[in-house]
Design an enzyme around this catalytic site. Structure first.
Site, mmCIF file in Angstrom:
data_model
loop_
_atom_site.group_PDB
_atom_site.id
_atom_site.type_symbol
_atom_site.label_atom_id
_atom_site.label_comp_id
_atom_site.label_asym_id
_atom_site.label_seq_id
_atom_site.Cartn_x
_atom_site.Cartn_y
_atom_site.Cartn_z
ATOM 1 N N HIS A 240 0.823 -1.219 0.000
ATOM 2 C CA HIS A 240 0.000 0.000 0.000
ATOM 3 C C HIS A 240 0.851 1.260 0.000
ATOM 4 O O HIS A 240 0.530 2.257 0.653
ATOM 5 C CB HIS A 240 -0.970 -0.007 1.195
ATOM 6 N N ASP A 268 -10.206 -0.316 -11.043
ATOM 7 C CA ASP A 268 -9.067 -0.681 -10.190
ATOM 8 C C ASP A 268 -8.095 -1.480 -11.045
ATOM 9 O O ASP A 268 -8.308 -2.675 -11.268
ATOM 10 C CB ASP A 268 -9.602 -1.504 -9.000
ATOM 11 N N HIS A 347 -1.236 -11.485 -0.773
ATOM 12 C CA HIS A 347 -2.635 -11.049 -0.811
ATOM 13 C C HIS A 347 -3.448 -12.011 -1.655
ATOM 14 O O HIS A 347 -2.909 -12.902 -2.293
ATOM 15 C CB HIS A 347 -2.750 -9.606 -1.329
ATOM 16 N N HIS A 351 -11.146 -9.138 -5.539
ATOM 17 C CA HIS A 351 -12.238 -8.703 -4.664
ATOM 18 C C HIS A 351 -13.373 -8.233 -5.556
ATOM 19 O O HIS A 351 -13.171 -7.953 -6.740
ATOM 20 C CB HIS A 351 -11.763 -7.571 -3.742
ATOM 21 N N GLU A 381 -5.935 -9.999 -9.753
ATOM 22 C CA GLU A 381 -4.726 -9.222 -9.532
ATOM 23 C C GLU A 381 -3.605 -9.980 -8.833
ATOM 24 O O GLU A 381 -3.164 -9.597 -7.751
ATOM 25 C CB GLU A 381 -5.062 -7.964 -8.727
ATOM 26 N N TYR A 385 6.258 -10.478 -5.205
ATOM 27 C CA TYR A 385 7.045 -9.428 -4.573
ATOM 28 C C TYR A 385 8.281 -10.107 -3.990
ATOM 29 O O TYR A 385 8.178 -10.807 -2.983
ATOM 30 C CB TYR A 385 6.211 -8.724 -3.496
ATOM 31 N N GLU A 404 -3.343 -6.268 -12.700
ATOM 32 C CA GLU A 404 -4.719 -6.271 -12.186
ATOM 33 C C GLU A 404 -5.703 -5.793 -13.251
ATOM 34 O O GLU A 404 -5.529 -4.712 -13.821
ATOM 35 C CB GLU A 404 -4.821 -5.347 -10.960
#
Ligand code: GLY
Ligand code: MN
Ligand code: MN
Length: 434
Positions: A240, A268, A347, A351, A381, A385, A404
């Protein structure tokens, strides 16, 4: 959005509230940022969904079967002095004429009128437990009714969160909503293209955010659905990250997760691309792996597939790929079971998407992941990382990639609403050639 849409939604809401129920839905409030400055006002999505009324502080009340009217709006009254400073208000006349309320009252009458509307209703729906002031106010009205039971008044004995009646409706988008969401995703996709085209080493992350917003403004979208994440190099691994202040280094990647809001509907989209327009072999290798995972996940967006299937498809591809890259060792099935991917993919794969970026709607039904149905919109998405640790071979360290898209479930499969944003590495490189 046409008024007839709101009317249809209100009819469905009234039906679910039932004749012995009452529903109370507050609008969003204006929030002070500092001294005389407010945060930009945004209407609460549930309130906007059923009323279309754009002003702050209002209350909508639904009383099925009431002879004098079933949809009652309490709102700010007309006020020549305030309107000279802050702009036109609809007032009680406008609430009826333009928004289809059966009755409207000035807000000042709320505390006086509410007990009379609540009297005789067994169930009371409102956003329970969201705002302590609202809880206290609603209970104040209920207690006024309780105080009169000896005169024959009936007070509700069941208090239910109103979201349960609205969110299932919101989850299945109408044709008009889909038209808006298509357009929102298209505007954001165009903005992502513009960001790629404008990017050169030495610029700042903030410059890319500015390009993105500029492109959205030019196509009519004034608001973002959430603060843009523009993370270059190792910043892409901070999920984030919204500081967006670093310089874009030659040879690095930059991840931009940004989407506009159009007439209250979110998009998004995330794209990751090389700052200098050319993927290094290691960057391309990881990028293609994430892209393969995303495609496998999107293939599972079909009516009848369960919510978890896209996520599981992505996990399989990513875990296999992590073994191929030498980051993980062992059997893929076992690695998935013990969540060995978690340090590199922490993650979930998506969603619900709608008026809110993380939109409303249950993900499970009766303990099972729910089935996807035509009209539902979700993001897909996956990402990887890769931190600086011994487990990660040197060429892959500090690579953070997410891709995404916004995907609609259709009768036959799916439609990628954000498809105008390039994501194949060759396509990105071609677009970025100067
Ligand atoms: N931009 C927030 C998310 O991707 O969920
Ligand atoms: Mn995002
Ligand atoms: Mn998202």
């Amino acid at each position: 959005m046409k008024r007839v849409e709101h009317k249809r939604r209100r009819r469905r809401l009234l039906k679910s509230v039932g004749r012995d129920g009452i529903a109370i839905l507050p609008a969003a409030r204006e929030v002070i940022r500092n001294r005389d400055v407010h945060y930009p006002f945004r209407q609460h999505s549930d309130f906007s969904y059923v009323t279309g009324f754009p002003e702050p502080d209002a209350f909508a009340v639904f009383t099925p079967g009431r002879d004098e009217g079933e949809c009652i709006l309490f709102c700010r009254p007309r006020d020549a002095e305030r309107e000279r400073w802050d702009g036109v208000r609809f007032g009680v006349e406008g609430a009826i004429a333009s928004f289809g309320a059966d009755q409207a009252h000035p807000l000042a009458e709320l505390d006086e009128v509410m007990p009379t509307l609540i009297d005789g209703r067994k169930r009371l729906y409102y956003p329970v437990g969201v705002d302590p002031d609202l809880d206290a106010r609603v209970m104040g009205w209920v207690n006024r009714v309780r105080g009169k039971v000896r005169t024959g008044a009936i007070a509700p004995d069941t208090f239910i969160t109103i979201g349960s009646l609205i969110h299932e409706q919101r989850l299945r988008k109408s044709r008009a909503e889909l038209a808006l969401m298509r357009r929102a995703a298209q505007i954001s996709a165009h903005a992502h293209r513009r960001v790629m085209q404008s990017c050169v080493p030495g610029m700042k992350e903030l410059d890319l955010e500015a390009e993105f917003q500029h492109a959205c403004f030019k196509e009519g979208a004034r608001f973002q659905a959430y603060p843009a994440i523009v993370g270059s190099g190792a910043n892409a691994c901070v999920l984030h990250y919204i500081e967006n202040s670093a310089v874009l280094e030659d040879g690095g990647l930059v991840l931009i997760d940004a989407g506009c809001e159009l007439d209250g509907y979110a998009s998004d989209i995330t794209r990751t691309f090389p700052v200098n327009g050319r993927f290094s072999p290691a960057q391309r290798e990881v990028y293609e792996l994430v892209l393969e995972a995303q495609k496998a996940a999107i293939a599972r967006v079909q009516p009848g597939c369960r919510w978890n299937e896209p996520h599981e498809a992505a996990l399989r591809v990513l875990t296999k790929g992590l073994v191929r890259l030498g980051v993980l060792k062992g059997k893929v099935g076992k690695l998935i079971k013990k969540e060995a991917y978690k340090p590199y993919y922490m993650h979930r794969t998506g969603h619900w998407l709608g008026m809110d970026v993380h939109d409303v709607g249950d993900y499970k039904r009766d303990g099972e992941w729910r089935e996807l149905e035509p009209g539902m919109v979700l993001t897909v998405e996956p990402g990887l990382y890769l931190p600086v640790t011994d487990a990660v071979p040197a060429p892959y360290r500090q690579i953070g990639i997410r891709i995404e898209d916004d995907v609609l479930v259709t009768q036959k499969g799916h439609e990628i609403l954000s498809r105008a944003a390039p994501k194949h590495p060759d396509e990105i490189e071609t677009l970025m050639v100067r």
